[in-house]
Design a protein around this motif. Structure first.
Motif, PDB file in Angstrom:
ATOM      1  N   ARG A 184       0.847  -1.198   0.000  1.00  0.00           N
ATOM      2  CA  ARG A 184       0.000   0.000   0.000  1.00  0.00           C
ATOM      3  C   ARG A 184       0.882   1.248   0.000  1.00  0.00           C
ATOM      4  O   ARG A 184       2.094   1.181   0.205  1.00  0.00           O
ATOM      5  CB  ARG A 184      -0.908   0.037   1.237  1.00  0.00           C
ATOM      6  N   ASP A 185       0.224   2.373  -0.182  1.00  0.00           N
ATOM      7  CA  ASP A 185       0.892   3.667  -0.061  1.00  0.00           C
ATOM      8  C   ASP A 185       0.817   4.107   1.407  1.00  0.00           C
ATOM      9  O   ASP A 185       0.012   4.962   1.791  1.00  0.00           O
ATOM     10  CB  ASP A 185       0.225   4.707  -0.960  1.00  0.00           C
ATOM     11  N   PHE A 186       1.665   3.507   2.239  1.00  0.00           N
ATOM     12  CA  PHE A 186       1.621   3.820   3.663  1.00  0.00           C
ATOM     13  C   PHE A 186       2.146   5.231   3.929  1.00  0.00           C
ATOM     14  O   PHE A 186       3.206   5.626   3.429  1.00  0.00           O
ATOM     15  CB  PHE A 186       2.453   2.812   4.450  1.00  0.00           C
ATOM     16  N   LEU A 187       1.402   5.954   4.760  1.00  0.00           N
ATOM     17  CA  LEU A 187       1.795   7.320   5.106  1.00  0.00           C
ATOM     18  C   LEU A 187       3.179   7.335   5.751  1.00  0.00           C
ATOM     19  O   LEU A 187       4.026   8.163   5.414  1.00  0.00           O
ATOM     20  CB  LEU A 187       0.757   7.925   6.063  1.00  0.00           C
ATOM     21  N   TYR A 188       3.426   6.413   6.693  1.00  0.00           N
ATOM     22  CA  TYR A 188       4.701   6.417   7.398  1.00  0.00           C
ATOM     23  C   TYR A 188       5.864   6.215   6.442  1.00  0.00           C
ATOM     24  O   TYR A 188       6.912   6.858   6.576  1.00  0.00           O
ATOM     25  CB  TYR A 188       4.705   5.329   8.478  1.00  0.00           C
ATOM     26  N   SER A 189       5.691   5.323   5.470  1.00  0.00           N
ATOM     27  CA  SER A 189       6.775   5.064   4.522  1.00  0.00           C
ATOM     28  C   SER A 189       7.113   6.316   3.719  1.00  0.00           C
ATOM     29  O   SER A 189       8.291   6.646   3.503  1.00  0.00           O
ATOM     30  CB  SER A 189       6.386   3.922   3.583  1.00  0.00           C
ATOM     31  N   LYS A 190       6.080   7.029   3.249  1.00  0.00           N
ATOM     32  CA  LYS A 190       6.313   8.265   2.486  1.00  0.00           C
ATOM     33  C   LYS A 190       6.951   9.323   3.387  1.00  0.00           C
ATOM     34  O   LYS A 190       7.867  10.052   2.965  1.00  0.00           O
ATOM     35  CB  LYS A 190       5.004   8.808   1.917  1.00  0.00           C
ATOM     36  N   LEU A 191       6.441   9.414   4.623  1.00  0.00           N
ATOM     37  CA  LEU A 191       6.994  10.387   5.565  1.00  0.00           C
ATOM     38  C   LEU A 191       8.484  10.155   5.778  1.00  0.00           C
ATOM     39  O   LEU A 191       9.277  11.106   5.799  1.00  0.00           O
ATOM     40  CB  LEU A 191       6.246  10.284   6.898  1.00  0.00           C
ATOM     41  N   MET A 192       8.891   8.888   5.917  1.00  0.00           N
ATOM     42  CA  MET A 192      10.300   8.624   6.176  1.00  0.00           C
ATOM     43  C   MET A 192      11.162   8.832   4.936  1.00  0.00           C
ATOM     44  O   MET A 192      12.361   9.112   5.050  1.00  0.00           O
ATOM     45  CB  MET A 192      10.478   7.222   6.737  1.00  0.00           C
ATOM     46  N   CYS A 193      10.575   8.733   3.747  1.00  0.00           N
ATOM     47  CA  CYS A 193      11.329   9.145   2.556  1.00  0.00           C
ATOM     48  C   CYS A 193      11.572  10.652   2.584  1.00  0.00           C
ATOM     49  O   CYS A 193      12.654  11.125   2.204  1.00  0.00           O
ATOM     50  CB  CYS A 193      10.571   8.747   1.288  1.00  0.00           C
ATOM     51  N   TRP A 194      10.572  11.406   3.050  1.00  0.00           N
ATOM     52  CA  TRP A 194      10.761  12.858   3.244  1.00  0.00           C
ATOM     53  C   TRP A 194      11.890  13.089   4.243  1.00  0.00           C
ATOM     54  O   TRP A 194      12.759  13.944   4.026  1.00  0.00           O
ATOM     55  CB  TRP A 194       9.459  13.480   3.735  1.00  0.00           C
ATOM     56  N   VAL A 195      11.892  12.328   5.350  1.00  0.00           N
ATOM     57  CA  VAL A 195      12.941  12.462   6.365  1.00  0.00           C
ATOM     58  C   VAL A 195      14.312  12.153   5.758  1.00  0.00           C
ATOM     59  O   VAL A 195      15.298  12.852   6.028  1.00  0.00           O
ATOM     60  CB  VAL A 195      12.650  11.538   7.563  1.00  0.00           C
ATOM     61  N   ALA A 196      14.387  11.111   4.932  1.00  0.00           N
ATOM     62  CA  ALA A 196      15.670  10.746   4.323  1.00  0.00           C
ATOM     63  C   ALA A 196      16.260  11.915   3.553  1.00  0.00           C
ATOM     64  O   ALA A 196      17.462  12.218   3.660  1.00  0.00           O
ATOM     65  CB  ALA A 196      15.488   9.537   3.406  1.00  0.00           C
ATOM     66  N   LEU A 197      15.431  12.595   2.768  1.00  0.00           N
ATOM     67  CA  LEU A 197      15.929  13.712   1.968  1.00  0.00           C
ATOM     68  C   LEU A 197      16.207  14.927   2.838  1.00  0.00           C
ATOM     69  O   LEU A 197      17.199  15.647   2.622  1.00  0.00           O
ATOM     70  CB  LEU A 197      14.926  14.037   0.868  1.00  0.00           C
ATOM     71  N   ASP A 198      15.337  15.168   3.805  1.00  0.00           N
ATOM     72  CA  ASP A 198      15.547  16.300   4.708  1.00  0.00           C
ATOM     73  C   ASP A 198      16.866  16.149   5.459  1.00  0.00           C
ATOM     74  O   ASP A 198      17.662  17.097   5.534  1.00  0.00           O
ATOM     75  CB  ASP A 198      14.375  16.378   5.685  1.00  0.00           C
ATOM     76  N   ARG A 199      17.146  14.970   5.980  1.00  0.00           N
ATOM     77  CA  ARG A 199      18.396  14.763   6.722  1.00  0.00           C
ATOM     78  C   ARG A 199      19.580  14.679   5.757  1.00  0.00           C
ATOM     79  O   ARG A 199      20.695  15.087   6.105  1.00  0.00           O
ATOM     80  CB  ARG A 199      18.319  13.492   7.552  1.00  0.00           C
ATOM     81  N   GLY A 200      19.347  14.154   4.560  1.00  0.00           N
ATOM     82  CA  GLY A 200      20.423  14.149   3.574  1.00  0.00           C
ATOM     83  C   GLY A 200      20.884  15.551   3.244  1.00  0.00           C
ATOM     84  O   GLY A 200      22.088  15.815   3.092  1.00  0.00           O
ATOM     85  N   ILE A 201      19.926  16.478   3.124  1.00  0.00           N
ATOM     86  CA  ILE A 201      20.276  17.874   2.870  1.00  0.00           C
ATOM     87  C   ILE A 201      21.081  18.427   4.042  1.00  0.00           C
ATOM     88  O   ILE A 201      22.092  19.125   3.854  1.00  0.00           O
ATOM     89  CB  ILE A 201      18.994  18.686   2.621  1.00  0.00           C
ATOM     90  N   THR A 202      20.654  18.109   5.261  1.00  0.00           N
ATOM     91  CA  THR A 202      21.379  18.561   6.452  1.00  0.00           C
ATOM     92  C   THR A 202      22.810  18.027   6.472  1.00  0.00           C
ATOM     93  O   THR A 202      23.741  18.736   6.881  1.00  0.00           O
ATOM     94  CB  THR A 202      20.632  18.095   7.717  1.00  0.00           C
ATOM     95  N   LEU A 203      22.987  16.796   6.028  1.00  0.00           N
ATOM     96  CA  LEU A 203      24.295  16.134   6.087  1.00  0.00           C
ATOM     97  C   LEU A 203      25.112  16.319   4.819  1.00  0.00           C
ATOM     98  O   LEU A 203      26.180  15.719   4.678  1.00  0.00           O
ATOM     99  CB  LEU A 203      24.098  14.633   6.315  1.00  0.00           C
ATOM    100  N   ALA A 204      24.641  17.134   3.885  1.00  0.00           N
ATOM    101  CA  ALA A 204      25.283  17.215   2.568  1.00  0.00           C
ATOM    102  C   ALA A 204      26.772  17.512   2.661  1.00  0.00           C
ATOM    103  O   ALA A 204      27.579  16.952   1.903  1.00  0.00           O
ATOM    104  CB  ALA A 204      24.581  18.259   1.708  1.00  0.00           C
ATOM    105  N   GLY A 205      27.161  18.379   3.579  1.00  0.00           N
ATOM    106  CA  GLY A 205      28.584  18.688   3.712  1.00  0.00           C
ATOM    107  C   GLY A 205      29.386  17.490   4.156  1.00  0.00           C
ATOM    108  O   GLY A 205      30.433  17.181   3.572  1.00  0.00           O
ATOM    109  N   LEU A 206      28.917  16.801   5.192  1.00  0.00           N
ATOM    110  CA  LEU A 206      29.608  15.612   5.682  1.00  0.00           C
ATOM    111  C   LEU A 206      29.668  14.540   4.603  1.00  0.00           C
ATOM    112  O   LEU A 206      30.686  13.847   4.449  1.00  0.00           O
ATOM    113  CB  LEU A 206      28.886  15.069   6.918  1.00  0.00           C
ATOM    114  N   LEU A 207      28.584  14.421   3.818  1.00  0.00           N
ATOM    115  CA  LEU A 207      28.500  13.375   2.796  1.00  0.00           C
ATOM    116  C   LEU A 207      29.146  13.782   1.473  1.00  0.00           C
ATOM    117  O   LEU A 207      29.189  12.977   0.542  1.00  0.00           O
ATOM    118  CB  LEU A 207      27.034  12.996   2.556  1.00  0.00           C
TER     119      LEU A 207
END
Length: 611
Positions: free
Chosen positions: A410-433
């Motif tokens: 299914r299109d689970f809300l939590y799964s989509k939300l955590m994909c948003w989190v992945a990108l949000d934190r990836g942006i935060t960590l962009a310098g380290l990464l």
């Protein structure tokens, strides 16, 4: 059939494997040489599957505790003739000042019996049954002990009292007097030990004392949280440390298999593996409870376990503790299960599910632990970037979700939300990464996910974010909307979702269900209890939204279900209040830590605004 209440169990661990000791002094569960290895004792799942008890031979009353700042168990037996204390531990390696707890372990369950007053007649009942009770080993008397041979394992029992052997078991009796101490121990014999070695009393005493010192050194070095429920938070941090596999950095979800989500039901799973989700959340919780020096080990473990994403650019959701991929599930029909809860399973069929939320939990942990992992190598860096990229590519896909449904994706809300989190934190960590070149693309996709969540995830009729896009079903995982920072905590939709879950997804005691399981909506038959992680999520969401009084009440309700030595299972029977599910459960202790920290932060903020 085993009838031992789950709340009667206590964990011992050497950060390689785990044992469970009952209130009456019986080792009911033990796997050597690692958490997911075949059991030596499994009476927890069947009366005939092995145990080792040391207890008074006359009526007694029991009190228990962990020795302060350790995972070493102390059980006090009070009888009409005197008092005796049983101390249990899986031996760690030597104390190195608290830095590397669990290095060089001997794979030995040590048991110390001490007389505190008067005299207490004691009895020993030793019944090793390797390979989940399939093997009845041949026992032989050795000088100072008993050896057991059968199958792939050889075991050596060190005993200071003589035991008689009968039908694959060893029995004995002795009396412990005030001021007297005796040491017992059982360890795996390796091919290099020829003959199998019995430990002497002085050596066992020194190694048990060293294990106590090692846990205390680790606690002193790593545990600094000083907010509310400090003792519970520190203890939960030690429980999470005890569920970690030191050689690789893996973290198991629980110490057991097949303790049911409902008595007599079939929702019985093997939790002795490393879920990317659970382990990532554990690392985040240890940031609060234990200053995790092991953070870099954990990310290195995942990089090694999943050196590349698969042909579909998907990260496997779980691994064995040394990084094994194939965790195929099978049943053990010879075991009756805890209170006739069948089937008993080893392995876990969820290993090849697709769950797109895992990228979010992983990158969220990396963001929280940025200081601890500042020196990550290029392999870890590339792995984390690939996870963010994969979240950006796969967020539109259906999956099995955080609860690992065995029905249609299914299109689970939590799964989509955590994909948003992945990108949000990836942006935060962009310098380290070293991923600054990707941030613009990640921002665009993050905005797309946000729009979809607000458009498809919010249900005006229900007045809440719901389980999946277009669904009317409530799901406690929607509490992560404010916890992750996706929406401001005072957003009306956030407040309405919190209230809807608090009012319509709870039992009479105020504990929270994951979701409603009627009619097999998750592809599984049967019921389940209330979920302790979700109950702590409610407390955390209330704290984040500034409702500190309600948050404290919710926290206290959930924390009250810890047993007498502070351990939490996965679920609670809403009728009896009994603990259900695999034990102890990392998720539940994670929830406790994060909720306590959120309440602490909310109270500090409130004090700052009034000062």
């Amino acid at each position: 059939m085993s009838t031992t209440p789950i709340a009667d169990l206590a964990l011992v661990s050497d950060r390689h494997s785990a044992g469970l000791i009952s209130r009456d002094g019986s080792a009911e569960w033990l796997c050597f040489p690692r958490f997911d290895g075949p059991s030596v004792f499994a009476r927890l799942l069947d009366d005939e599957a092995g145990h080792w008890s040391i207890r008074p031979a006359i009526p007694f009353e029991t009190t228990r505790r962990y020795l302060p700042r350790t995972m070493v168990l102390e059980t006090t037996f009070r009888t009409g003739s005197g008092t005796a204390v049983l101390t249990d531990a899986l031996l760690t390696g030597p104390d190195d000042g608290g830095h590397r707890l669990g290095v060089g372990v001997p794979h030995l369950l040590a048991r110390r019996v001490s007389g505190l007053g008067g005299e207490v007649p004691m009895e020993v009942d030793y019944r090793p049954r390797p390979e989940y009770g399939l093997i009845h080993p041949i026992l032989s008397v050795a000088d100072g002990g008993v050896t057991a041979h059968g199958g792939a394992e050889s075991l050596v029992l060190t005993t200071p009292v003589p035991l008689r052997i009968e039908d694959g078991s060893a029995y004995g009796a002795f009396t412990v007097h005030e001021g007297e101490t005796l040491h017992f121990g059982m360890h795996r014999s390796t091919p290099q030990e020829t003959p199998a070695r019995v430990w002497d009393q002085t050596e066992l005493a020194a190694r048990l004392d060293g294990t106590i010192a090692a846990w205390r050194s680790w606690s002193s070095l790593h545990q600094a949280y000083d907010g509310p429920w400090c003792d519970l938070v520190h203890h939960s941090g030690r429980v999470l440390q005890a569920l970690s596999f030191q050689p690789s950095g893996a973290i198991v979800a629980a110490a057991t298999t097949s303790l049911p989500e409902w008595p007599g039901g079939a929702r019985n799973w093997d939790y002795r593996f490393t879920w990317v989700r659970d382990a990532s959340l554990t690392m985040s919780a240890l940031w609060v409870a234990a200053c995790p020096d092991e953070a870099s080990d954990f990310f290195s473990f995942l990089t090694t376990a999943a050196p590349t994403l698969d042909e579909d650019r998907a990260l496997q959701i779980m691994f064995g503790v040394r990084g094994e991929h194939d965790l195929s599930e099978r049943t053990l029909p010879h075991l009756r299960g805890w209170r006739d809860s069948r089937p008993v399973r080893v392995g876990n069929g969820a290993w090849n599910q697709r769950q797109i939320d895992v990228y979010g939990e992983l990158l969220d942990a990396a963001a929280r632990l940025e200081r601890q992992i500042g020196g990550i190598d290029d392999d870890v860096r590339r792995f984390l970037v690939a996870c963010a990229d994969t979240a950006a590519e796969r967020w539109t896909e259906k999956d099995q979700g955080i609860w690992e449904i065995r029905g249609e994706p299914r299109d689970f809300l939590y799964s989509k939300l955590m994909c948003w989190v992945a990108l949000d934190r990836g942006i935060t960590l962009a310098g380290l990464l070293r991923a600054q070149d990707r941030t613009e693309s990640w921002r665009l996709t993050r905005a797309e996910i946000r729009d979809a969540l607000l458009r498809e995830g919010w249900n005006e009729r229900v007045g809440a974010f719901t389980q999946s896009f277009g669904s009317d079903e409530l799901d406690a995982s929607a509490l992560m909307v404010p916890i992750t920072g996706f929406l401001p905590p005072d957003d009306p939709r956030v407040l309405s979702t919190i209230d809807a879950i608090a009012q319509r997804l709870t039992d009479d005691q105020g504990l929270v269900y994951r979701y409603r399981t009627e009619d097999g909506v998750d592809g599984l038959a049967g019921e389940e209890g209330t979920f302790l992680l979700c109950s702590f999520w409610l407390a955390q969401a209330l704290a984040v939204s500034g409702q500190v009084g309600r948050a404290r009440e919710a926290f206290e309700r959930a924390a009250a279900y810890a047993n007498d030595v502070g351990l939490l299972s996965e679920e609670v029977d809403p009728g009896s209040g009994a603990l259900l599910g695999n034990f102890p459960q990392a998720f539940s202790h994670i929830g406790l830590i994060n909720a306590a920290w959120a309440i602490d932060q909310a109270e500090r903020t409130a004090r700052a605004h009034t000062s």
